[in-house]
Design a protein around this motif. Structure first.
Motif, PDB file in Angstrom:
ATOM      1  N   ASN A 123      62.472  41.507  62.078  1.00  0.00           N
ATOM      2  CA  ASN A 123      62.437  39.982  61.756  1.00  0.00           C
ATOM      3  C   ASN A 123      63.716  39.090  62.080  1.00  0.00           C
ATOM      4  O   ASN A 123      63.811  38.092  62.385  1.00  0.00           O
ATOM      5  CB  ASN A 123      62.103  39.845  60.051  1.00  0.00           C
ATOM      6  CG  ASN A 123      61.560  38.522  59.797  1.00  0.00           C
ATOM      7  OD1 ASN A 123      60.380  38.177  60.214  1.00  0.00           O
ATOM      8  ND2 ASN A 123      62.516  37.790  59.381  1.00  0.00           N
ATOM      9  N   GLY A 168      63.598  38.817  56.490  1.00  0.00           N
ATOM     10  CA  GLY A 168      62.082  39.050  56.071  1.00  0.00           C
ATOM     11  C   GLY A 168      62.084  39.419  54.735  1.00  0.00           C
ATOM     12  O   GLY A 168      60.686  39.607  54.241  1.00  0.00           O
ATOM     13  N   PRO A 216      55.371  36.347  60.203  1.00  0.00           N
ATOM     14  CA  PRO A 216      56.801  36.288  60.718  1.00  0.00           C
ATOM     15  C   PRO A 216      57.001  34.892  61.687  1.00  0.00           C
ATOM     16  O   PRO A 216      58.011  34.376  61.634  1.00  0.00           O
ATOM     17  CB  PRO A 216      57.124  37.423  61.704  1.00  0.00           C
ATOM     18  CG  PRO A 216      55.974  38.063  61.609  1.00  0.00           C
ATOM     19  CD  PRO A 216      54.925  37.665  60.545  1.00  0.00           C
TER      20      PRO A 216
END
Length: 595
Positions: free
Chosen positions: A91, A156, A127
């Motif tokens: 992420n 994340g 995401p």
């Protein structure tokens, strides 16, 4: 559904052989982004996409997200995959090191993101939206807001959303009615929002909603919209999630596709009002949100490429295996031997390669906009990204619908059966031309903002570069390059004429712009994709002549794909220009009530 194999070799060809990575490595902070490092990253990302995300794509579609007693549950395996994604550091790839990011260039990050979207589009939307929220807060958040939210969103651990539209508003954000009442150090938010992707879930420990709302004395229209951070859980002093905010998911939508992604109806302020924190200044919310929107539009365009790649892989695998009918001297031949099936597969393949080259070229410009030490180059990058954003969003996603439908067609009747998985790609693709600004809006943005308001500067810069590219192709010999150059040069000339025609005619009559913009956007996309494939063919021809160790089959396929695109796709551009000339004149020939 067939397995997914990331097109790493093709990505490497664009990044390394076509010189994309070399341009990126010249930028500050990118000196260590070596080809070997990028190869290792792509290989690991491909493994994650194939092993963690692709296996739960079809099952996630069949199971779908569920709303149970106020709780949103994602399909089985989604939460575990998200945890592995965060723990693997994926992420954080493109974000600033200051907030825990790896600060890899967007060019590399985009190649990786293609894999996530191809492997599992519904899962990867989480995401994707967080990425846009991070960009907005990096650009417009206060130092305290950045310190509080960005480290967790970059990792994340927390996810982000974008809350724009409402039941009465649609794409017309001037009608937003959600209210923001001032308090000492915060605002109380009351209203409802629809179509909020991953607006509620339990994969991340907190959800940071970016919400458009109006203060009490705000002016009417879009000038009176402000942007607020509205967390699901209010962060405590130590940065951990605390008290639940006054917001909730009322329901999730029942959709045509992306079943695994919860599309939420959100309610803010059912009781005392949801606590929100102003981003930047009041009444500048739409301006701030466009930072997130532009990021999301490029990301959605990438989704179009991703769906095309996935649908192509599945259709190709089926066509190689399925035997039916006669072809040549074969009494029972794989359907890949049939000319019409071959046409469809080559159409899908050539578009995927054209799109990949174009989007990575755009990402180089984005990296230059963000990193180049020379302001003139940063301004150039801004113009180029602005010009290509509606093309990437609009053309890629229009073609995703057409080409994923073509993938179903390759399967024949069995493609209409859900168990094969081919229909899922078609269904998933249909949202792409709609969300983050419909493709009609993208076409109007290209003509109205990027062409007319700019007085053609960015478009003419781009067209001048294409003419230089054509001149460079003159030095490459062979029948294939001669044909590619001829078709490409014709398309560029026609696009240039169409550009000048719009500059002369579109400003005075809104129907000229509105009635021709979609044709212009498609002609632009086809031509820009042709530029990428023409360059790929040139590189492949030169490598065949100079590198005895080269993968000759791969390079010959590159040339053949570019030739197919030139003969079958670039030839569409003159017809699109013809539609522009007079097609708009009959838009209102029939009265509204007679339509």
């Amino acid at each position: 559904m067939s397995a997914y194999t990331a097109p790493v070799r093709d990505m490497q060809f664009v990044l390394k052989d076509m010189g994309v990575l070399e341009q990126v490595m010249q930028l500050p902070g990118c000196e260590e982004i070596t080809p070997d490092l990028v190869d290792a990253i792509l290989d690991e990302a491909a493994k994650f996409a194939a092993e963690q995300l692709a296996p739960i794509n079809h099952s996630g579609d069949r199971q779908g997200a569920r709303y149970e007693n106020g709780v949103v549950r994602v399909p089985d395996g989604f939460g575990e995959a998200y945890k592995a994604f965060v723990e693997g550091g994926w992420n954080a790839v493109p974000f600033e090191a200051e907030f825990g990011g790896q600060e890899l260039p967007w060019t590399v990050s985009t190649a990786i993101a293609e894999m996530w979207q191809s492997a599992n589009l519904a899962w990867a939307l989480c995401p994707l939206l967080n990425q846009g929220a991070v960009e907005a807060l990096q650009a417009h958040g206060s130092p305290a807001q950045k310190e509080t939210y960005l480290p967790k969103m970059v990792s994340g651990e927390w996810s982000g959303t974008m809350n724009l539209t409402e039941p009465q508003a649609g794409s017309d954000l001037s009608q937003v009615k959600t209210k923001a009442e001032r308090r000492d150090d915060h605002y109380r938010i009351r209203g409802s929002k629809i179509f909020i992707t991953y607006g509620e879930h339990e994969m991340a420990e907190n959800i940071i909603h970016l919400v458009l709302a109006r203060c009490e004395d705000a002016p009417a229209g879009t000038r009176g919209i402000s942007l607020f951070i509205v967390p699901k859980y209010l962060p405590k002093d130590d940065g951990t999630p605390g008290e639940r905010n006054d917001l909730r998911c009322v329901s999730i939508e029942h959709k045509l596709g992306i079943m695994g992604s919860p599309t939420c109806v959100m309610s803010y302020g059912d009781n005392d009002g949801a606590i929100g924190y102003l981003v930047g200044e009041e009444n500048r919310g739409l301006e701030y949100m466009f930072t997130m929107m532009n990021n999301a539009r490029l990301a959605v365009g990438l989704q179009g490429l991703s769906i095309v790649e996935r649908a192509y892989q599945q259709a190709r695998g089926y066509a190689l295996d399925r035997k039916q009918g006669r072809a040549g001297d074969k009494a029972l031949a794989p359907i890949v031997d049939h000319a019409d099936v071959r046409r469809m597969l080559m159409t899908m393949r050539s578009h995927a390669e054209a799109m990949r080259g174009l989007v990575l070229e755009a990402m180089v410009a984005l990296d230059q906009q963000k990193r180049h030490p020379d302001e003139s180059w940063r301004k150039w990058g801004e113009r180029r990204v602005g010009l290509l954003t509606p093309v990437i969003k609009g053309w890629f996603t229009d073609m995703a619908v057409e080409l994923s439908s073509m993938g179903v067609q390759v399967h024949g009747g069995i493609g209409f059966i859900e168990e094969t998985g081919a229909a899922q790609h078609f269904r998933d693709s249909r949202i792409l031309p709609i969300y983050e600004g419909t493709n009609g809006i993208q076409a109007l943005d290209l003509v109205g903002r990027k062409l007319l308001r700019d007085e053609g500067r960015a478009a003419r810069e781009y067209l001048d570069e294409l003419h230089v590219q054509i001149t460079g192709l003159n030095s490459v010999e062979g029948d294939d390059m001669a044909a590619i150059r001829k078709r490409f040069a014709k398309a560029v000339d026609v696009l240039e004429d169409a550009t000048e025609w719009l500059l002369e005619n579109a400003a005075n009559d809104p129907d000229v712009a509105g009635g021709t913009a979609a044709y212009y956007l498609r002609a632009f996309g086809i031509t820009a994709g042709g530029a990428s494939l023409a360059q790929a063919a040139r590189v492949a021809i030169e490598k065949l002549e100079t590198d005895p160790q080269a993968d000759r089959d791969f390079l010959r396929a590159k040339i053949a794909t570019a030739r197919f695109y030139a003969d079958n796709v670039l030839t569409q551009v003159p017809g699109l220009a013809k539609s522009m000339e007079n097609g708009w004149e009959t838009l209102r020939a029939i009265p509204d009530e007679a339509l």
